[in-house]
Design a protein around this motif. Sequence first.
Motif, PDB file in Angstrom:
ATOM      1  N   ALA A   1       0.828  -1.207   0.000  1.00 57.60           N
ATOM      2  CA  ALA A   1       0.000   0.000   0.000  1.00 57.60           C
ATOM      3  C   ALA A   1       0.864   1.260   0.000  1.00 57.60           C
ATOM      4  O   ALA A   1       0.567   2.227  -0.711  1.00 57.60           O
ATOM      5  CB  ALA A   1      -0.921  -0.008   1.220  1.00 57.60           C
ATOM      6  N   SER A   2       1.931   1.271   0.764  1.00 52.92           N
ATOM      7  CA  SER A   2       2.822   2.433   0.827  1.00 52.92           C
ATOM      8  C   SER A   2       3.505   2.670  -0.510  1.00 52.92           C
ATOM      9  O   SER A   2       3.657   3.820  -0.955  1.00 52.92           O
ATOM     10  CB  SER A   2       3.875   2.233   1.921  1.00 52.92           C
ATOM     11  OG  SER A   2       3.276   2.065   3.184  1.00 52.92           O
ATOM     12  N   ALA A   3       3.904   1.588  -1.173  1.00 56.03           N
ATOM     13  CA  ALA A   3       4.558   1.712  -2.479  1.00 56.03           C
ATOM     14  C   ALA A   3       3.579   2.221  -3.522  1.00 56.03           C
ATOM     15  O   ALA A   3       3.919   3.067  -4.356  1.00 56.03           O
ATOM     16  CB  ALA A   3       5.131   0.363  -2.895  1.00 56.03           C
ATOM     17  N   ARG A   4       2.352   1.738  -3.478  1.00 54.18           N
ATOM     18  CA  ARG A   4       1.340   2.146  -4.450  1.00 54.18           C
ATOM     19  C   ARG A   4       0.949   3.608  -4.266  1.00 54.18           C
ATOM     20  O   ARG A   4       0.703   4.326  -5.238  1.00 54.18           O
ATOM     21  CB  ARG A   4       0.119   1.236  -4.312  1.00 54.18           C
ATOM     22  CG  ARG A   4      -1.039   1.559  -5.196  1.00 54.18           C
ATOM     23  CD  ARG A   4      -2.012   0.402  -5.328  1.00 54.18           C
ATOM     24  NE  ARG A   4      -2.158  -0.375  -4.136  1.00 54.18           N
ATOM     25  CZ  ARG A   4      -2.960  -0.051  -3.103  1.00 54.18           C
ATOM     26  NH1 ARG A   4      -3.681   1.050  -3.181  1.00 54.18           N
ATOM     27  NH2 ARG A   4      -3.052  -0.823  -2.036  1.00 54.18           N
TER      28      ARG A   4
ATOM     29  N   VAL B   1       1.364   8.196   4.914  1.00 59.52           N
ATOM     30  CA  VAL B   1       0.107   8.766   5.412  1.00 59.52           C
ATOM     31  C   VAL B   1      -1.071   8.258   4.590  1.00 59.52           C
ATOM     32  O   VAL B   1      -2.096   7.839   5.136  1.00 59.52           O
ATOM     33  CB  VAL B   1       0.161  10.311   5.366  1.00 59.52           C
ATOM     34  CG1 VAL B   1      -1.202  10.896   5.726  1.00 59.52           C
ATOM     35  CG2 VAL B   1       1.229  10.835   6.317  1.00 59.52           C
ATOM     36  N   ALA B   2      -0.929   8.276   3.243  1.00 57.95           N
ATOM     37  CA  ALA B   2      -2.012   7.788   2.383  1.00 57.95           C
ATOM     38  C   ALA B   2      -2.260   6.304   2.610  1.00 57.95           C
ATOM     39  O   ALA B   2      -3.403   5.844   2.597  1.00 57.95           O
ATOM     40  CB  ALA B   2      -1.666   8.054   0.927  1.00 57.95           C
ATOM     41  N   ALA B   3      -1.179   5.550   2.828  1.00 57.30           N
ATOM     42  CA  ALA B   3      -1.333   4.120   3.102  1.00 57.30           C
ATOM     43  C   ALA B   3      -2.061   3.902   4.425  1.00 57.30           C
ATOM     44  O   ALA B   3      -2.898   3.001   4.545  1.00 57.30           O
ATOM     45  CB  ALA B   3       0.038   3.454   3.134  1.00 57.30           C
ATOM     46  N   SER B   4      -1.761   4.732   5.405  1.00 53.90           N
ATOM     47  CA  SER B   4      -2.417   4.585   6.712  1.00 53.90           C
ATOM     48  C   SER B   4      -3.916   4.854   6.604  1.00 53.90           C
ATOM     49  O   SER B   4      -4.727   4.198   7.253  1.00 53.90           O
ATOM     50  CB  SER B   4      -1.786   5.543   7.733  1.00 53.90           C
ATOM     51  OG  SER B   4      -2.129   6.892   7.460  1.00 53.90           O
TER      52      SER B   4
ATOM     53  N   SER C   1      15.853   0.868  -5.403  1.00 51.65           N
ATOM     54  CA  SER C   1      15.920  -0.161  -6.447  1.00 51.65           C
ATOM     55  C   SER C   1      15.605  -1.530  -5.870  1.00 51.65           C
ATOM     56  O   SER C   1      14.930  -2.351  -6.501  1.00 51.65           O
ATOM     57  CB  SER C   1      17.303  -0.164  -7.103  1.00 51.65           C
ATOM     58  OG  SER C   1      18.325  -0.369  -6.137  1.00 51.65           O
ATOM     59  N   ALA C   2      16.056  -1.774  -4.631  1.00 54.63           N
ATOM     60  CA  ALA C   2      15.732  -3.049  -3.973  1.00 54.63           C
ATOM     61  C   ALA C   2      14.232  -3.140  -3.686  1.00 54.63           C
ATOM     62  O   ALA C   2      13.618  -4.197  -3.842  1.00 54.63           O
ATOM     63  CB  ALA C   2      16.526  -3.184  -2.675  1.00 54.63           C
ATOM     64  N   GLY C   3      13.629  -1.991  -3.299  1.00 49.50           N
ATOM     65  CA  GLY C   3      12.202  -1.972  -3.026  1.00 49.50           C
ATOM     66  C   GLY C   3      11.376  -2.237  -4.269  1.00 49.50           C
ATOM     67  O   GLY C   3      10.369  -2.956  -4.223  1.00 49.50           O
ATOM     68  N   GLU C   4      11.790  -1.664  -5.405  1.00 48.95           N
ATOM     69  CA  GLU C   4      11.085  -1.896  -6.665  1.00 48.95           C
ATOM     70  C   GLU C   4      11.147  -3.365  -7.067  1.00 48.95           C
ATOM     71  O   GLU C   4      10.158  -3.948  -7.513  1.00 48.95           O
ATOM     72  CB  GLU C   4      11.695  -1.021  -7.763  1.00 48.95           C
ATOM     73  CG  GLU C   4      11.383   0.460  -7.601  1.00 48.95           C
ATOM     74  CD  GLU C   4      12.001   1.293  -8.716  1.00 48.95           C
ATOM     75  OE1 GLU C   4      12.714   0.718  -9.562  1.00 48.95           O
ATOM     76  OE2 GLU C   4      11.767   2.515  -8.729  1.00 48.95           O
TER      77      GLU C   4
END
Length: 301
Positions: free
Chosen positions: A15-18, A23-26, A63-66
């Motif tokens: 959700a945070s990545a999207r 804050v938006a994810a929360s 890059s690792a997160g992607e």
Amino acid sequence: MRRLPPLNALRVFEASARKSSFVAASEELAVTASAVSHQIKTLEEYLGVQLFSRNKRKVELTSAGEQYLNGIKHALDEIEVATQRLTSSHETNVVQISVAPNFLTRWLMPHMSRFQELYPDIELQINASQGLIDFNRVSTDIAIYYGNGEWDDIETHFLCKVMLVPVCSPLLMSGKYPLEKPNDLRRHTLIYVSKRKWEWEDWMHQAGVGNLVPKGSLQMSSSQLATAAAQENLGVALADSTLTSREIASGRLIVPFDIQLDTHKAFYLVYRKNRPLTAGMKAFKEWMMSEMTGETDAAAS
């Protein structure tokens, strides 16, 4: 034994990545922003890598997160679909539908008796809504959208093109200044949809009266109200020829000029991508598409 990270942390990570925002994810997950930050920190410590680069306004994937997101998103989608298939009965006879008000009152409601005759055991729960639906956060099964058919993570099925024609009351046509040619509009009030004033401009250019100045103008907040105003003899409106077909056929509305404006938009039946259809959803989808195809074929013949 599987070596899996905390599954709740994976959900927060996706959700945070999207959203590119803790804050938006929360807000989407109905938890605090600090809880989201804590879950991300827990996941990063478990993996031993930094997943996000953080700044004051937003967060961005490293890059690792992607790389991790690409694999995780597919896995979460599979889990969601498998869960839906198991927990939702495919034989359910209740379908929750969200429909634009103008489409609801002018097309769906007049046709619903046919659906009820064919499927008496299926219950439709209908909500009028003008905005887009977040299918991940509401219980809506199917929606009717107006637009260009390009929405993310949405399965779309074309229903009908939106073609606009001028409409007015029969009283206007029998009054002092009947509409015999497009230039006669200068003696009348034009009814606009406030957020789509260009539609009349485009129609007049197509009709060859681009410099026409009408007697007056009236703005309405929706197509539904604009069409109702025309029916009450308040002026001339542009209306969708499909949605006003009953009023036109009965003579409650008159089309003075057979000049149609192609809006290059349409109505679509939509639902969340990869959503397994229940028996009720499938019946409603197939019925709507059949009804629309039948009307389109009849109009063309």
